[in-house]
Design a protein around this motif. Sequence first.
Motif, PDB file in Angstrom:
ATOM      1  N   LEU A 130       0.447 -34.900   4.933  1.00 17.24           N
ATOM      2  CA  LEU A 130      -0.764 -35.141   5.709  1.00 17.24           C
ATOM      3  C   LEU A 130      -0.824 -36.603   6.107  1.00 17.24           C
ATOM      4  CD1 LEU A 130      -3.698 -33.258   3.901  1.00 17.24           C
ATOM      5  CD2 LEU A 130      -2.578 -32.639   6.046  1.00 17.24           C
ATOM      6  N   ASP A 131      -1.280 -36.859   7.330  1.00 19.01           N
ATOM      7  CA  ASP A 131      -1.512 -38.252   7.705  1.00 19.01           C
ATOM      8  C   ASP A 131      -2.902 -38.475   8.293  1.00 19.01           C
ATOM      9  OD1 ASP A 131      -1.100 -37.081  10.174  1.00 19.01           O
ATOM     10  OD2 ASP A 131       0.818 -38.063  10.539  1.00 19.01           O
ATOM     11  N   ALA A 132      -3.758 -37.425   8.282  1.00 17.44           N
ATOM     12  CA  ALA A 132      -5.134 -37.601   8.748  1.00 17.44           C
ATOM     13  C   ALA A 132      -5.968 -36.385   8.353  1.00 17.44           C
ATOM     14  CB  ALA A 132      -5.184 -37.794  10.259  1.00 17.44           C
ATOM     15  N   LEU A 133      -7.286 -36.606   8.277  1.00 21.27           N
ATOM     16  CA  LEU A 133      -8.228 -35.545   7.935  1.00 21.27           C
ATOM     17  C   LEU A 133      -9.379 -35.511   8.934  1.00 21.27           C
ATOM     18  CD1 LEU A 133      -8.550 -36.199   4.089  1.00 21.27           C
ATOM     19  CD2 LEU A 133      -7.422 -34.229   5.142  1.00 21.27           C
ATOM     20  N   VAL A 134      -9.977 -34.341   9.054  1.00 23.39           N
ATOM     21  CA  VAL A 134     -11.238 -34.158   9.773  1.00 23.39           C
ATOM     22  C   VAL A 134     -12.181 -33.438   8.819  1.00 23.39           C
ATOM     23  CG1 VAL A 134     -12.399 -32.965  11.671  1.00 23.39           C
ATOM     24  CG2 VAL A 134     -10.177 -34.066  12.058  1.00 23.39           C
ATOM     25  N   LEU A 135     -13.420 -33.899   8.747  1.00 20.18           N
ATOM     26  CA  LEU A 135     -14.427 -33.208   7.940  1.00 20.18           C
ATOM     27  C   LEU A 135     -15.507 -32.685   8.876  1.00 20.18           C
ATOM     28  CD1 LEU A 135     -15.381 -32.348   5.163  1.00 20.18           C
ATOM     29  CD2 LEU A 135     -16.607 -34.517   4.973  1.00 20.18           C
ATOM     30  N   ALA A 136     -15.644 -31.365   8.925  1.00 19.74           N
ATOM     31  CA  ALA A 136     -16.545 -30.734   9.884  1.00 19.74           C
ATOM     32  C   ALA A 136     -17.813 -30.228   9.209  1.00 19.74           C
ATOM     33  CB  ALA A 136     -15.836 -29.569  10.574  1.00 19.74           C
ATOM     34  N   GLY A 137     -18.954 -30.520   9.839  1.00 18.70           N
ATOM     35  CA  GLY A 137     -20.242 -30.010   9.396  1.00 18.70           C
ATOM     36  C   GLY A 137     -20.944 -29.310  10.541  1.00 18.70           C
ATOM     37  N   ALA A 138     -22.151 -28.837  10.277  1.00 19.69           N
ATOM     38  CA  ALA A 138     -22.854 -28.025  11.275  1.00 19.69           C
ATOM     39  C   ALA A 138     -23.254 -28.829  12.507  1.00 19.69           C
ATOM     40  CB  ALA A 138     -24.085 -27.386  10.647  1.00 19.69           C
ATOM     41  N   ALA A 145     -29.260 -36.485   9.633  1.00 22.47           N
ATOM     42  CA  ALA A 145     -28.452 -35.397   9.084  1.00 22.47           C
ATOM     43  C   ALA A 145     -26.991 -35.579   9.466  1.00 22.47           C
ATOM     44  CB  ALA A 145     -28.976 -34.056   9.589  1.00 22.47           C
ATOM     45  N   ASN A 146     -26.738 -35.965  10.706  1.00 25.94           N
ATOM     46  CA  ASN A 146     -25.357 -36.202  11.140  1.00 25.94           C
ATOM     47  C   ASN A 146     -24.747 -37.391  10.409  1.00 25.94           C
ATOM     48  OD1 ASN A 146     -25.620 -34.086  12.982  1.00 25.94           O
ATOM     49  ND2 ASN A 146     -26.428 -35.452  14.565  1.00 25.94           N
ATOM     50  N   ALA A 147     -25.581 -38.380  10.115  1.00 28.42           N
ATOM     51  CA  ALA A 147     -25.086 -39.554   9.392  1.00 28.42           C
ATOM     52  C   ALA A 147     -24.622 -39.176   7.988  1.00 28.42           C
ATOM     53  CB  ALA A 147     -26.171 -40.625   9.323  1.00 28.42           C
ATOM     54  N   MET A 148     -25.268 -38.180   7.381  1.00 30.71           N
ATOM     55  CA  MET A 148     -24.828 -37.719   6.060  1.00 30.71           C
ATOM     56  C   MET A 148     -23.411 -37.162   6.130  1.00 30.71           C
ATOM     57  SD  MET A 148     -28.186 -35.830   4.427  1.00 30.71           S
ATOM     58  CE  MET A 148     -27.282 -35.399   2.931  1.00 30.71           C
ATOM     59  N   ILE A 149     -23.123 -36.400   7.177  1.00 31.08           N
ATOM     60  CA  ILE A 149     -21.777 -35.852   7.349  1.00 31.08           C
ATOM     61  C   ILE A 149     -20.773 -36.983   7.566  1.00 31.08           C
ATOM     62  CG2 ILE A 149     -20.336 -34.300   8.714  1.00 31.08           C
ATOM     63  CD1 ILE A 149     -22.520 -32.854   7.179  1.00 31.08           C
ATOM     64  N   SER A 150     -21.156 -37.962   8.368  1.00 35.25           N
ATOM     65  CA  SER A 150     -20.257 -39.088   8.646  1.00 35.25           C
ATOM     66  C   SER A 150     -19.968 -39.888   7.381  1.00 35.25           C
ATOM     67  CB  SER A 150     -20.870 -39.993   9.717  1.00 35.25           C
ATOM     68  OG  SER A 150     -21.000 -39.300  10.946  1.00 35.25           O
ATOM     69  N   ARG A 151     -20.993 -40.107   6.557  1.00 38.53           N
ATOM     70  CA  ARG A 151     -20.774 -40.827   5.297  1.00 38.53           C
ATOM     71  C   ARG A 151     -19.855 -40.038   4.376  1.00 38.53           C
ATOM     72  NH1 ARG A 151     -26.317 -42.079   5.800  1.00 38.53           N
ATOM     73  NH2 ARG A 151     -26.879 -40.401   4.353  1.00 38.53           N
ATOM     74  N   ALA A 152     -20.060 -38.730   4.346  1.00 42.93           N
ATOM     75  CA  ALA A 152     -19.200 -37.891   3.511  1.00 42.93           C
ATOM     76  C   ALA A 152     -17.751 -37.957   3.990  1.00 42.93           C
ATOM     77  CB  ALA A 152     -19.701 -36.451   3.527  1.00 42.93           C
ATOM     78  N   PRO A 163      -7.012 -41.712   7.208  1.00 37.57           N
ATOM     79  CA  PRO A 163      -8.040 -41.824   8.249  1.00 37.57           C
ATOM     80  C   PRO A 163      -8.742 -40.483   8.428  1.00 37.57           C
ATOM     81  CG  PRO A 163      -5.839 -41.794   9.208  1.00 37.57           C
ATOM     82  CD  PRO A 163      -5.650 -41.921   7.728  1.00 37.57           C
ATOM     83  N   THR A 164     -10.067 -40.521   8.472  1.00 36.92           N
ATOM     84  CA  THR A 164     -10.854 -39.287   8.510  1.00 36.92           C
ATOM     85  C   THR A 164     -11.957 -39.410   9.550  1.00 36.92           C
ATOM     86  OG1 THR A 164     -10.426 -38.928   6.159  1.00 36.92           O
ATOM     87  CG2 THR A 164     -12.233 -37.678   7.133  1.00 36.92           C
ATOM     88  N   ILE A 165     -12.098 -38.375  10.360  1.00 36.75           N
ATOM     89  CA  ILE A 165     -13.127 -38.329  11.397  1.00 36.75           C
ATOM     90  C   ILE A 165     -14.109 -37.210  11.071  1.00 36.75           C
ATOM     91  CG2 ILE A 165     -13.587 -37.920  13.852  1.00 36.75           C
ATOM     92  CD1 ILE A 165     -10.814 -39.002  14.470  1.00 36.75           C
ATOM     93  N   LEU A 196     -17.621 -28.642   5.639  1.00 35.42           N
ATOM     94  CA  LEU A 196     -18.878 -28.852   4.920  1.00 35.42           C
ATOM     95  C   LEU A 196     -19.870 -27.764   5.320  1.00 35.42           C
ATOM     96  CD1 LEU A 196     -19.675 -32.660   4.583  1.00 35.42           C
ATOM     97  CD2 LEU A 196     -19.441 -30.947   2.784  1.00 35.42           C
ATOM     98  N   PHE A 197     -19.510 -26.553   4.964  1.00 37.38           N
ATOM     99  CA  PHE A 197     -20.374 -25.385   5.117  1.00 37.38           C
ATOM    100  C   PHE A 197     -20.366 -24.657   3.782  1.00 37.38           C
ATOM    101  CE2 PHE A 197     -18.779 -26.221   9.356  1.00 37.38           C
ATOM    102  CZ  PHE A 197     -19.877 -26.025  10.184  1.00 37.38           C
ATOM    103  N   LEU A 198     -21.489 -24.082   3.409  1.00 34.22           N
ATOM    104  CA  LEU A 198     -21.514 -23.326   2.162  1.00 34.22           C
ATOM    105  C   LEU A 198     -20.781 -22.002   2.284  1.00 34.22           C
ATOM    106  CD1 LEU A 198     -25.094 -23.679   0.621  1.00 34.22           C
ATOM    107  CD2 LEU A 198     -22.945 -24.618  -0.236  1.00 34.22           C
ATOM    108  N   ALA A 199     -20.901 -21.354   3.443  1.00 31.58           N
ATOM    109  CA  ALA A 199     -20.422 -19.977   3.565  1.00 31.58           C
ATOM    110  C   ALA A 199     -19.763 -19.745   4.917  1.00 31.58           C
ATOM    111  CB  ALA A 199     -21.595 -19.016   3.385  1.00 31.58           C
ATOM    112  N   PRO A 200     -18.936 -18.713   5.021  1.00 34.53           N
ATOM    113  CA  PRO A 200     -18.335 -18.364   6.314  1.00 34.53           C
ATOM    114  C   PRO A 200     -19.403 -17.938   7.310  1.00 34.53           C
ATOM    115  CG  PRO A 200     -17.284 -17.178   4.495  1.00 34.53           C
ATOM    116  CD  PRO A 200     -18.527 -17.795   3.946  1.00 34.53           C
ATOM    117  N   GLY A 201     -19.036 -17.982   8.588  1.00 32.87           N
ATOM    118  CA  GLY A 201     -19.968 -17.569   9.625  1.00 32.87           C
ATOM    119  C   GLY A 201     -19.468 -17.982  10.991  1.00 32.87           C
ATOM    120  N   VAL A 202     -20.329 -17.872  11.974  1.00 32.69           N
ATOM    121  CA  VAL A 202     -19.956 -18.151  13.359  1.00 32.69           C
ATOM    122  C   VAL A 202     -19.518 -19.603  13.535  1.00 32.69           C
ATOM    123  CG1 VAL A 202     -20.806 -18.254  15.729  1.00 32.69           C
ATOM    124  CG2 VAL A 202     -21.455 -16.341  14.260  1.00 32.69           C
ATOM    125  N   LEU A 203     -20.283 -20.547  13.001  1.00 28.19           N
ATOM    126  CA  LEU A 203     -19.945 -21.959  13.200  1.00 28.19           C
ATOM    127  C   LEU A 203     -18.636 -22.349  12.509  1.00 28.19           C
ATOM    128  CD1 LEU A 203     -23.416 -23.768  13.036  1.00 28.19           C
ATOM    129  CD2 LEU A 203     -22.096 -23.087  15.044  1.00 28.19           C
TER     130      LEU A 203
END
Length: 252
Positions: A130-138, A145-152, A163-165, A196-203
């Motif tokens: 691996l040379d990079a990561l992405v962390l996805a939230g809702a 709320a978006n800033a919480m995802i960015s900090r995480a 490097p993580t986006i 960063l989702f608790l459960a599977p779904g559309v998003l």
Amino acid sequence: MTAPALVALAHGSRDPRSAATINALTELVACMRPDLRVETAFLDLSEPGFDEVVDRLVAEGYSEIVVVPLLLTEAYHAKVDVPQAAEQASSRHEGLRIHVTKVLGIESAFFNVLDRRLREALKENRVRELDALVLAGAGSSDPLANAMISRAARAWGSHHRLPTIAAFASSVPPAAGEAVRAHRADGRRHIAVGMLFLAPGVLPDRVKELALEAGAVAVAEPLGAEQEIAQVILARYAVGAVELVPLEAMFA
């Protein structure tokens, strides 16, 4: 004296996998605290609804309920929908006391679950580098709320020294595909995506689709029903139960 009931309140989804995962998480909480009455409820789209659960508990003699919102950020649902649902339920039942706790948020223990899901995805896809990561939230219209995802995302990337986006499934850019392409534009080719989702779904499904189309080598599953999350639910409940104790009783 009967302990307050614990209602784990999730948003709900048309995808049956979502409710199944939330129910599994609540069952895990109940197994960890068999002395408590633990119920699952949903704000919308899934059953049982919050009002139905509250009515049943009141009919069984419960006069105190601690509601733990199964939400990872303090967005609209946490600030408006959940308090409104609790207030309306209280107004329908004289003498009923409902305390809504803090949302789950993004606790440090959740990164252990993120890493577990990531390792599973890497193994499944036979990824060794691996040379990079992405962390996805809702994603949300609420910038905090978006800033919480960015900090995480920054914390997760710092832990792995990669490097993580942060990416978002709705409301704000970048989407998961855009984040993967940004890494690729910088010359990185082995990019994995955490959820960063608790459960599977559309998003989450949309995140996975966009990330793979953009060239991600692996996309992790949502957090799911894990002990670390159940422990946070119980920690939120413990604080909420204390909040329901009258001051005079605490010092009697």
